[in-house]
Design a protein around this motif. Structure first.
Motif, PDB file in Angstrom:
ATOM      1  N   ASN A   1       0.803  -1.226   0.000  1.00  0.00           N
ATOM      2  CA  ASN A   1       0.000   0.000   0.000  1.00  0.00           C
ATOM      3  C   ASN A   1       0.840   1.282   0.000  1.00  0.00           C
ATOM      4  OD1 ASN A   1       1.101   0.029   2.485  1.00  0.00           O
ATOM      5  ND2 ASN A   1      -0.804  -0.263   3.627  1.00  0.00           N
ATOM      6  N   LYS A   2       2.071   1.179  -0.459  1.00  0.00           N
ATOM      7  CA  LYS A   2       2.955   2.354  -0.398  1.00  0.00           C
ATOM      8  C   LYS A   2       2.650   3.354  -1.509  1.00  0.00           C
ATOM      9  CE  LYS A   2       5.074   0.601   3.057  1.00  0.00           C
ATOM     10  NZ  LYS A   2       4.873   1.152   4.408  1.00  0.00           N
ATOM     11  N   PHE A   3       2.175   2.873  -2.628  1.00  0.00           N
ATOM     12  CA  PHE A   3       1.653   3.745  -3.679  1.00  0.00           C
ATOM     13  C   PHE A   3       0.734   2.895  -4.541  1.00  0.00           C
ATOM     14  CE2 PHE A   3       5.772   2.187  -5.252  1.00  0.00           C
ATOM     15  CZ  PHE A   3       5.441   1.667  -6.500  1.00  0.00           C
ATOM     16  N   ASP A   4      -0.025   3.553  -5.390  1.00  0.00           N
ATOM     17  CA  ASP A   4      -0.962   2.812  -6.235  1.00  0.00           C
ATOM     18  C   ASP A   4      -0.197   2.242  -7.435  1.00  0.00           C
ATOM     19  OD1 ASP A   4      -2.965   1.805  -7.730  1.00  0.00           O
ATOM     20  OD2 ASP A   4      -4.005   3.719  -8.082  1.00  0.00           O
ATOM     21  N   ARG A   5      -0.085   0.928  -7.460  1.00  0.00           N
ATOM     22  CA  ARG A   5       0.683   0.320  -8.553  1.00  0.00           C
ATOM     23  C   ARG A   5      -0.114   0.288  -9.866  1.00  0.00           C
ATOM     24  NH1 ARG A   5       2.901  -5.104  -5.602  1.00  0.00           N
ATOM     25  NH2 ARG A   5       0.743  -5.078  -4.843  1.00  0.00           N
ATOM     26  N   VAL A   6      -1.390   0.595  -9.795  1.00  0.00           N
ATOM     27  CA  VAL A   6      -2.301   0.650 -10.960  1.00  0.00           C
ATOM     28  C   VAL A   6      -2.459  -0.725 -11.611  1.00  0.00           C
ATOM     29  CG1 VAL A   6      -2.856   1.754 -13.177  1.00  0.00           C
ATOM     30  CG2 VAL A   6      -1.690   3.061 -11.365  1.00  0.00           C
ATOM     31  N   ARG A   7      -1.374  -1.293 -12.059  1.00  0.00           N
ATOM     32  CA  ARG A   7      -1.431  -2.617 -12.677  1.00  0.00           C
ATOM     33  C   ARG A   7      -0.273  -3.428 -12.075  1.00  0.00           C
ATOM     34  NH1 ARG A   7       1.286  -4.592 -16.825  1.00  0.00           N
ATOM     35  NH2 ARG A   7       2.048  -2.595 -17.608  1.00  0.00           N
ATOM     36  N   VAL A   8      -0.590  -4.624 -11.599  1.00  0.00           N
ATOM     37  CA  VAL A   8       0.450  -5.463 -10.994  1.00  0.00           C
ATOM     38  C   VAL A   8       0.659  -6.680 -11.893  1.00  0.00           C
ATOM     39  CG1 VAL A   8       1.213  -6.687  -8.910  1.00  0.00           C
ATOM     40  CG2 VAL A   8      -0.333  -4.719  -8.719  1.00  0.00           C
ATOM     41  N   PRO A   9       1.711  -6.653 -12.709  1.00  0.00           N
ATOM     42  CA  PRO A   9       1.873  -7.767 -13.651  1.00  0.00           C
ATOM     43  C   PRO A   9       2.249  -9.070 -12.942  1.00  0.00           C
ATOM     44  CG  PRO A   9       3.778  -6.303 -13.718  1.00  0.00           C
ATOM     45  CD  PRO A   9       2.790  -5.664 -12.802  1.00  0.00           C
ATOM     46  N   ARG A  10       1.773 -10.172 -13.504  1.00  0.00           N
ATOM     47  CA  ARG A  10       2.167 -11.490 -12.968  1.00  0.00           C
ATOM     48  C   ARG A  10       3.481 -11.870 -13.636  1.00  0.00           C
ATOM     49  NH1 ARG A  10      -3.403 -12.414 -13.174  1.00  0.00           N
ATOM     50  NH2 ARG A  10      -3.202 -13.051 -15.345  1.00  0.00           N
ATOM     51  N   ILE A  11       4.546 -11.755 -12.868  1.00  0.00           N
ATOM     52  CA  ILE A  11       5.886 -11.929 -13.443  1.00  0.00           C
ATOM     53  C   ILE A  11       6.687 -12.963 -12.664  1.00  0.00           C
ATOM     54  CG2 ILE A  11       6.109  -9.592 -14.369  1.00  0.00           C
ATOM     55  CD1 ILE A  11       7.607  -8.896 -11.702  1.00  0.00           C
ATOM     56  N   HIS A  12       7.787 -13.390 -13.233  1.00  0.00           N
ATOM     57  CA  HIS A  12       8.785 -14.144 -12.476  1.00  0.00           C
ATOM     58  C   HIS A  12       9.922 -13.174 -12.178  1.00  0.00           C
ATOM     59  CE1 HIS A  12       7.641 -18.575 -13.450  1.00  0.00           C
ATOM     60  NE2 HIS A  12       6.607 -17.840 -13.072  1.00  0.00           N
ATOM     61  N   TYR A  13      10.071 -12.836 -10.903  1.00  0.00           N
ATOM     62  CA  TYR A  13      11.053 -11.823 -10.519  1.00  0.00           C
ATOM     63  C   TYR A  13      12.203 -12.446  -9.730  1.00  0.00           C
ATOM     64  CZ  TYR A  13      13.192  -8.245  -7.565  1.00  0.00           C
ATOM     65  OH  TYR A  13      14.102  -7.478  -6.882  1.00  0.00           O
ATOM     66  N   ALA A  14      13.426 -12.096 -10.100  1.00  0.00           N
ATOM     67  CA  ALA A  14      14.600 -12.517  -9.313  1.00  0.00           C
ATOM     68  C   ALA A  14      15.528 -11.331  -9.110  1.00  0.00           C
ATOM     69  CB  ALA A  14      15.355 -13.624 -10.042  1.00  0.00           C
ATOM     70  N   GLY A  15      16.097 -11.234  -7.922  1.00  0.00           N
ATOM     71  CA  GLY A  15      17.130 -10.229  -7.660  1.00  0.00           C
ATOM     72  C   GLY A  15      18.483 -10.793  -8.074  1.00  0.00           C
ATOM     73  N   MET A  16      19.440  -9.932  -8.305  1.00  0.00           N
ATOM     74  CA  MET A  16      20.793 -10.445  -8.526  1.00  0.00           C
ATOM     75  C   MET A  16      21.203 -11.230  -7.278  1.00  0.00           C
ATOM     76  SD  MET A  16      23.347 -10.499 -10.630  1.00  0.00           S
ATOM     77  CE  MET A  16      24.212  -9.252 -11.564  1.00  0.00           C
TER      78      MET A  16
END
Ligand SMILES: O=C(O)[C@@H](CO)OP(=O)(O)O
Ligand SMILES: [Mn+2]
Ligand SMILES: [Mn+2]
Length: 579
Positions: free
Chosen positions: A323-338
């Motif tokens: 709830n930190k800001f309105d993301r408007v659209r939240v894509p369904r992704i595969h996310y990895a950090g380095m």
């Protein structure tokens, strides 16, 4: 039969009890035979405060810093220099300048761990990166989706390195990525200002090469690191939102056909343009459509190895509940950090390279030994004396023994506008904590030398250093009142050198227009460490047999000053009691 069974069972019970006993014992630090317990210890970390040629480009030298100057007079017994860069803090080479993450990790953990930059180098050179779970996870999207890279376009080696991004892009293409989009953050803080042009040109040429090999590879968006995406410790979520809008939604106030055009036009429009604060922009096609918003089914990699300035974006990308800001659209992704950026939050859940396992930090030992800790800084450095200090672990070890206080930093300004920052407020909080008698260790970070130093504004940096010096005095005065001990040091250099120098002559280098090149980055300078206070027993002095000591030697020093022997595998303490 039953008795054998019973003996076995009892045996295992006893063994378990022994193990527990042993575990408990491991944490107990033996009392030191010479250093007494019970003296309040104040630890002050001056951020970005190194030792350099004392000339007019050294903001610390130019500044009026009577307290730090007085400490220096205690050399060599109570003041010395220690290493804060390169291999002394776990970086790949001695050409690597120090930074807050590795610096505070070493200070808090008392040992030198191979840091993110080095771990990524080796995972890339062995190819191990492309066989891990994190990689397989993003690879699942390669056939149908786009692979997005978000990170700092730089070879500073503090948050990211361009050669690593190159190897990563190539490796991903070789392992099946067909469509790649880059969301670049321009630097100007770890590298010279306006080097963004050079990095973008290099990236465009590397992307052209990928396209020749059939990969649809383009820059999709951009923005300056301090204005877009790379906020830290939740100082200002608007920064992350600006990035989200450009990277995920494909929306920004500025739209261009190429990143080079973006930089050139934005610079022409604004005489104050600089890489750190470049406004967000989106790259569009001939029809005006964004070329690379992040969509369902895509993979995203944040390629910075350093944690602090990636955590907020990682939360936005990963948390369903946000709830930190309105993301408007939240894509369904595969996310990895380095890397995994936060060991306690396990954030992000998927990562390409395992982070250094920094365990048994001094903070954890102190808590296990019943010592009470107070830690404080303002927002932009708060995590340095808590999260980094504790080995990239958020939260407290023991909420009954520890108090962490954050003073809200100014938001939406560059720190040369208010170079005093919150130094005096931090000094006051530390004073109160020391005088309260409620804490054994009071630890603060004073940000001015670093945060104002990064602006490249000499006059403001001088002012900032003076404010930090005043805060040190406040803390030392309080230590005096309670009969305590102080340990004043720094995490790496910055304010002591505000110009790029000729390495041979030490003279400032000029740019093509004949102007002195301003250095906004950290340095490879050593940093001071000073001890003192009425609680220091007579004849305590710095050892002379550790000429190459670095930040990792500080934790054992601090444990001694608190009356404990340090764990055997910690780097040796810097102090001894003369006979
Ligand atoms: O601001 C930062 O992120 C770095 C410089 O890139 O500085 P520090 O390591 O002092 O936090
Ligand atoms: Mn720092
Ligand atoms: Mn810095």
């Amino acid at each position: 039969m039953a008795s054998i069974w019973l003996t076995k069972l009892l045996g295992s019970c006893f063994r378990r009890a022994d193990d527990v006993e042993e575990k408990k014992h491991d944490w107990l630090l033996p009392a030191h035979t010479k250093f007494p317990k019970g003296r309040t210890l104040a630890i002050v970390v001056l951020d970005g405060w190194g030792e350099q040629i004392p000339d007019q480009y050294n903001a610390i030298h130019v500044a009026n810093t009577p307290t730090m100057d007085a400490l220096k007079k205690g050399a060599p017994e109570h003041w010395r220099l220690i290493r804060a860069h390169g291999q002394a803090v776990g970086l790949p080479t001695d050409e690597d300048m120090g930074n807050s993450e590795v610096g505070h990790n070493a200070l808090g953990a008392g040992r030198i761990f191979e840091q993110g930059a080095k771990l990524v180098d080796s995972a890339l050179s062995t190819g191990k990166l492309f066989h891990g779970n994190g990689f397989r996870y993003i690879q699942e999207c390669f056939a149908k989706g786009t692979l997005h890279f978000i990170g700092l376009l730089s070879d500073g080696g503090v948050h990211s390195r361009y050669d690593q991004l190159q190897a990563l892009m190539k490796g991903c293409a070789a392992n099946g990525a067909r469509r790649i989009r880059l969301h670049v953050l321009t630097d100007g803080r770890d590298v010279l200002d306006e080097t963004s042009f050079k990095f973008v040109e290099q990236l465009e040429s590397d992307l052209r090469e990928l396209r020749k090999h059939g990969v649809d590879a383009l820059i999709a968006s951009g923005g300056g690191r301090m204005y877009v995406t790379m906020d830290r410790y939740e100082n200002d979520w608007n920064v992350v939102k600006r990035g989200w809008d450009a990277q995920v939604l494909g929306e920004a106030p500025h739209k261009f056909k190429s990143a080079l055009e973006a930089l050139t036009s934005l610079k022409a429009e604004n005489p104050k343009f600089n890489d750190q604060y470049c406004p967000p922009f989106v790259i569009v096609d001939h029809g005006g459509k964004a070329v690379g918003p992040i969509l369902d089914g895509d993979a995203v990699v944040t390629f910075n190895f350093r944690a602090d300035r990636m955590i907020m974006l990682a939360k936005a990308l990963e948390y369903a509940d946000f709830n930190k800001f309105d993301r408007v659209r939240v894509p369904r992704i595969h996310y990895a950090g380095m890397l995994q950026y936060d060991g306690e939050l396990k954030l992000p859940g998927k990562y390409l390279v395992s982070p250094p396992e920094i365990e048994r930090t001094s903070g954890e030992y102190l808590a296990k030994n019943g010592l009470r800790t107070f830690a404080c800084s303002e927002t932009v450095k708060f995590g340095h004396v808590t999260f980094f200090w504790n080995g990239n672990r958020s939260g407290l070890f023991n909420d009954k023994l520890e108090t962490y206080v954050e003073i809200q930093s100014d938001q939406g300004i560059t720190f040369n506008e208010k170079p005093g920052m919150k130094a005096l407020e931090i000094g006051r909080k530390a004073q109160d904590a020391i005088l309260s008698g409620k804490y054994d260790q009071v630890r603060v970070n004073l940000p001015n030398g670093d945060m104002v130093g990064h602006t490249g504004d000499m006059k403001a940096t001088v002012f900032g250093c003076e404010a930090a010096d005043k805060a040190v005095k406040m803390i030392l005065d309080a230590v005096k009142k309670v009969g305590g001990i102080y340990l004043v040091t720094a995490d790496h250099g910055n304010a002591e050198d505000m110009v790029k120098r000729n390495p041979k002559t030490g003279q400032p280098l000029l740019d093509k227009d004949g102007n002195i090149q301003i250095l906004t980055s950290h340095t490879c300078a050593p940093v001071p460490i000073a001890i003192g206070g009425p609680g220091l027993i007579p004849k305590v002095r710095f050892r002379t047999d550790l000429p190459h000591a670095g930040l990792a030697n500080v934790a054992a020093t601090m444990m001694n000053l608190l009356g404990f022997e340090a764990p055997a595998d910690y780097e040796p303490s810097l102090v001894e009691v003369a006979n």
